[in-house]
Structures are given as structure tokens and as C-alpha cells.
Design a protein around this motif. Structure first.
Motif, PDB file in Angstrom:
ATOM      1  N   HIS A  55       0.827  -1.202   0.000  1.00 16.92           N
ATOM      2  CA  HIS A  55       0.000   0.000   0.000  1.00 16.92           C
ATOM      3  C   HIS A  55       0.866   1.259   0.000  1.00 16.92           C
ATOM      4  O   HIS A  55       0.619   2.195  -0.771  1.00 16.92           O
ATOM      5  CB  HIS A  55      -0.937   0.001   1.206  1.00 16.92           C
ATOM      6  CG  HIS A  55      -1.811   1.201   1.269  1.00 16.92           C
ATOM      7  ND1 HIS A  55      -2.935   1.335   0.485  1.00 16.92           N
ATOM      8  CD2 HIS A  55      -1.715   2.339   2.000  1.00 16.92           C
ATOM      9  CE1 HIS A  55      -3.508   2.506   0.738  1.00 16.92           C
ATOM     10  NE2 HIS A  55      -2.779   3.135   1.650  1.00 16.92           N
ATOM     11  N   ARG A  56       1.879   1.290   0.850  1.00 16.78           N
ATOM     12  CA  ARG A  56       2.761   2.459   0.923  1.00 16.78           C
ATOM     13  C   ARG A  56       3.564   2.656  -0.362  1.00 16.78           C
ATOM     14  O   ARG A  56       3.680   3.763  -0.873  1.00 16.78           O
ATOM     15  CB  ARG A  56       3.714   2.333   2.108  1.00 16.78           C
ATOM     16  CG  ARG A  56       3.144   2.855   3.404  1.00 16.78           C
ATOM     17  CD  ARG A  56       4.189   2.940   4.486  1.00 16.78           C
ATOM     18  NE  ARG A  56       4.644   1.652   4.972  1.00 16.78           N
ATOM     19  CZ  ARG A  56       3.977   0.879   5.807  1.00 16.78           C
ATOM     20  NH1 ARG A  56       2.809   1.261   6.251  1.00 16.78           N
ATOM     21  NH2 ARG A  56       4.460  -0.262   6.198  1.00 16.78           N
ATOM     22  N   ILE A  57       4.095   1.569  -0.876  1.00 12.69           N
ATOM     23  CA  ILE A  57       4.987   1.649  -2.038  1.00 12.69           C
ATOM     24  C   ILE A  57       4.227   1.997  -3.318  1.00 12.69           C
ATOM     25  O   ILE A  57       4.746   2.735  -4.158  1.00 12.69           O
ATOM     26  CB  ILE A  57       5.764   0.325  -2.214  1.00 12.69           C
ATOM     27  CG1 ILE A  57       6.733   0.126  -1.048  1.00 12.69           C
ATOM     28  CG2 ILE A  57       6.510   0.300  -3.536  1.00 12.69           C
ATOM     29  CD1 ILE A  57       7.364  -1.267  -1.012  1.00 12.69           C
ATOM     30  N   LYS A  58       3.030   1.505  -3.478  1.00 15.92           N
ATOM     31  CA  LYS A  58       2.310   1.680  -4.750  1.00 15.92           C
ATOM     32  C   LYS A  58       2.120   3.147  -5.100  1.00 15.92           C
ATOM     33  O   LYS A  58       2.058   3.495  -6.281  1.00 15.92           O
ATOM     34  CB  LYS A  58       0.986   0.928  -4.750  1.00 15.92           C
ATOM     35  CG  LYS A  58      -0.104   1.582  -3.927  1.00 15.92           C
ATOM     36  CD  LYS A  58      -1.392   0.803  -3.975  1.00 15.92           C
ATOM     37  CE  LYS A  58      -2.448   1.516  -3.149  1.00 15.92           C
ATOM     38  NZ  LYS A  58      -3.698   0.775  -3.117  1.00 15.92           N
ATOM     39  N   GLU A  77      -2.484  -5.927  -3.713  1.00 17.48           N
ATOM     40  CA  GLU A  77      -2.852  -5.561  -2.341  1.00 17.48           C
ATOM     41  C   GLU A  77      -4.190  -6.196  -1.947  1.00 17.48           C
ATOM     42  O   GLU A  77      -4.322  -6.748  -0.842  1.00 17.48           O
ATOM     43  CB  GLU A  77      -2.925  -4.037  -2.235  1.00 17.48           C
ATOM     44  CG  GLU A  77      -3.287  -3.537  -0.863  1.00 17.48           C
ATOM     45  CD  GLU A  77      -3.425  -2.028  -0.800  1.00 17.48           C
ATOM     46  OE1 GLU A  77      -3.650  -1.528   0.317  1.00 17.48           O
ATOM     47  OE2 GLU A  77      -3.345  -1.342  -1.853  1.00 17.48           O
ATOM     48  N   LYS A  78      -5.168  -6.152  -2.837  1.00 20.50           N
ATOM     49  CA  LYS A  78      -6.479  -6.751  -2.550  1.00 20.50           C
ATOM     50  C   LYS A  78      -6.351  -8.256  -2.310  1.00 20.50           C
ATOM     51  O   LYS A  78      -6.966  -8.803  -1.389  1.00 20.50           O
ATOM     52  CB  LYS A  78      -7.449  -6.490  -3.703  1.00 20.50           C
ATOM     53  CG  LYS A  78      -7.936  -5.074  -3.773  1.00 20.50           C
ATOM     54  CD  LYS A  78      -8.840  -4.870  -4.975  1.00 20.50           C
ATOM     55  CE  LYS A  78      -9.146  -3.398  -5.169  1.00 20.50           C
ATOM     56  NZ  LYS A  78      -9.908  -3.167  -6.402  1.00 20.50           N
ATOM     57  N   ASN A  79      -5.559  -8.928  -3.121  1.00 18.08           N
ATOM     58  CA  ASN A  79      -5.367 -10.373  -2.941  1.00 18.08           C
ATOM     59  C   ASN A  79      -4.653 -10.685  -1.636  1.00 18.08           C
ATOM     60  O   ASN A  79      -4.932 -11.710  -1.005  1.00 18.08           O
ATOM     61  CB  ASN A  79      -4.610 -10.964  -4.124  1.00 18.08           C
ATOM     62  CG  ASN A  79      -5.490 -11.135  -5.341  1.00 18.08           C
ATOM     63  OD1 ASN A  79      -6.698 -11.272  -5.225  1.00 18.08           O
ATOM     64  ND2 ASN A  79      -4.891 -11.104  -6.510  1.00 18.08           N
ATOM     65  N   LEU A  80      -3.737  -9.824  -1.241  1.00 15.15           N
ATOM     66  CA  LEU A  80      -3.027 -10.051   0.020  1.00 15.15           C
ATOM     67  C   LEU A  80      -3.983  -9.992   1.213  1.00 15.15           C
ATOM     68  O   LEU A  80      -3.783 -10.708   2.196  1.00 15.15           O
ATOM     69  CB  LEU A  80      -1.898  -9.024   0.188  1.00 15.15           C
ATOM     70  CG  LEU A  80      -0.703  -9.234  -0.727  1.00 15.15           C
ATOM     71  CD1 LEU A  80       0.188  -7.997  -0.752  1.00 15.15           C
ATOM     72  CD2 LEU A  80       0.093 -10.465  -0.306  1.00 15.15           C
ATOM     73  N   ARG A  81      -5.019  -9.177   1.107  1.00 14.23           N
ATOM     74  CA  ARG A  81      -6.034  -9.113   2.175  1.00 14.23           C
ATOM     75  C   ARG A  81      -6.694 -10.470   2.389  1.00 14.23           C
ATOM     76  O   ARG A  81      -7.150 -10.776   3.487  1.00 14.23           O
ATOM     77  CB  ARG A  81      -7.110  -8.076   1.842  1.00 14.23           C
ATOM     78  CG  ARG A  81      -6.676  -6.683   2.059  1.00 14.23           C
ATOM     79  CD  ARG A  81      -7.830  -5.693   1.889  1.00 14.23           C
ATOM     80  NE  ARG A  81      -7.241  -4.416   1.598  1.00 14.23           N
ATOM     81  CZ  ARG A  81      -7.455  -3.710   0.502  1.00 14.23           C
ATOM     82  NH1 ARG A  81      -8.330  -4.131  -0.396  1.00 14.23           N
ATOM     83  NH2 ARG A  81      -6.847  -2.567   0.306  1.00 14.23           N
TER      84      ARG A  81
END
Length: 107
Positions: A55-58, A77-81
Motif C-alpha cells: 500500500h505504501r509503495i504503490k 494488495e487486494k489479494n493479500l487481504r
């Protein structure tokens, strides 16, 4: 393939060299630290921490003109959730990190 660039930074700076240099310096300082935190979270397989780091890097992706990579990072990020570490998404994200690292050495 997208190539990192300074177009967005140039727009933000509106010709002010001091602002331009400050923005670049912030990215050059923050990015390596964020990349290292991401890599550490991958090693630990801590999905929440990986997600936070992505999230921070994107946001650096979009600042450096990598809109497609930004969108792909959003999906990653969504998949990591959901605790899904998709190997293709990770590979794209990691390649983008490498591309940015190389680019930052040239500016």
C-alpha cells in the motif's frame, strides 16, 4: 513496458527547482527503506505487513508515472487481504521495484 519518469513531479513542481529536488529527495530516501520493509515482510510471510508495505509503495508507482503498475499493485494488495500471494502479481511488483531502484540511481 512502463518506464519510470518524472513527469508528475515536474507538474507538481511547476518549474520550481527547489520543490522538484525536494520531491525527488523524498522518494530517493523513502523508497529504499520501504522496499526493504516489503522484502522483510515477504520473508516473514506476514500478509498484513506485506499488504501495508505494498500500500505504501504503490503510491510511488503513480508518482513515477507507472499507472499500469499502480493498478496491478492495487490488485496485488487486494489479494493479500485474502492471504493470496499470487506469484505473477508478486513478480510484477518485484520487477517494478527493481525498475524504480535502477531509475533512482540515474536521477
Amino acid at each position: 513496458m512502463e518506464i519510470p519518469n518524472l513527469e508528475y513531479i515536474e507538474k507538481l513542481a511547476r518549474g520550481n527547482e527547489s520543490i522538484r529536488n525536494t520531491l525527488i529527495e523524498v522518494i530517493k530516501t523513502e523508497f529504499p527503506e520501504e522496499k526493504k520493509k516489503y522484502q522483510n515482510s515477504i520473508e516473514k510471510k506476514d500478509f498484513k505487513e506485506i499488504e501495508d508495505n505494498v500500500h505504501r509503495i504503490k503510491h510511488k508507482f503513480s508518482i513515477l508515472g507507472l499507472e499500469t503498475s499502480y493498478e496491478k499493485a492495487n490488485e496485488f494488495e487486494k489479494n493479500l487481504r485474502e492471504h493470496n500471494l499470487d506469484p505473477m502479481q508478486k513478480a510484477h511488483f518485484d520487477q517494478t521495484l527493481l525498475d524504480i531502484s535502477l531509475f533512482l540511481k540515474t536521477i
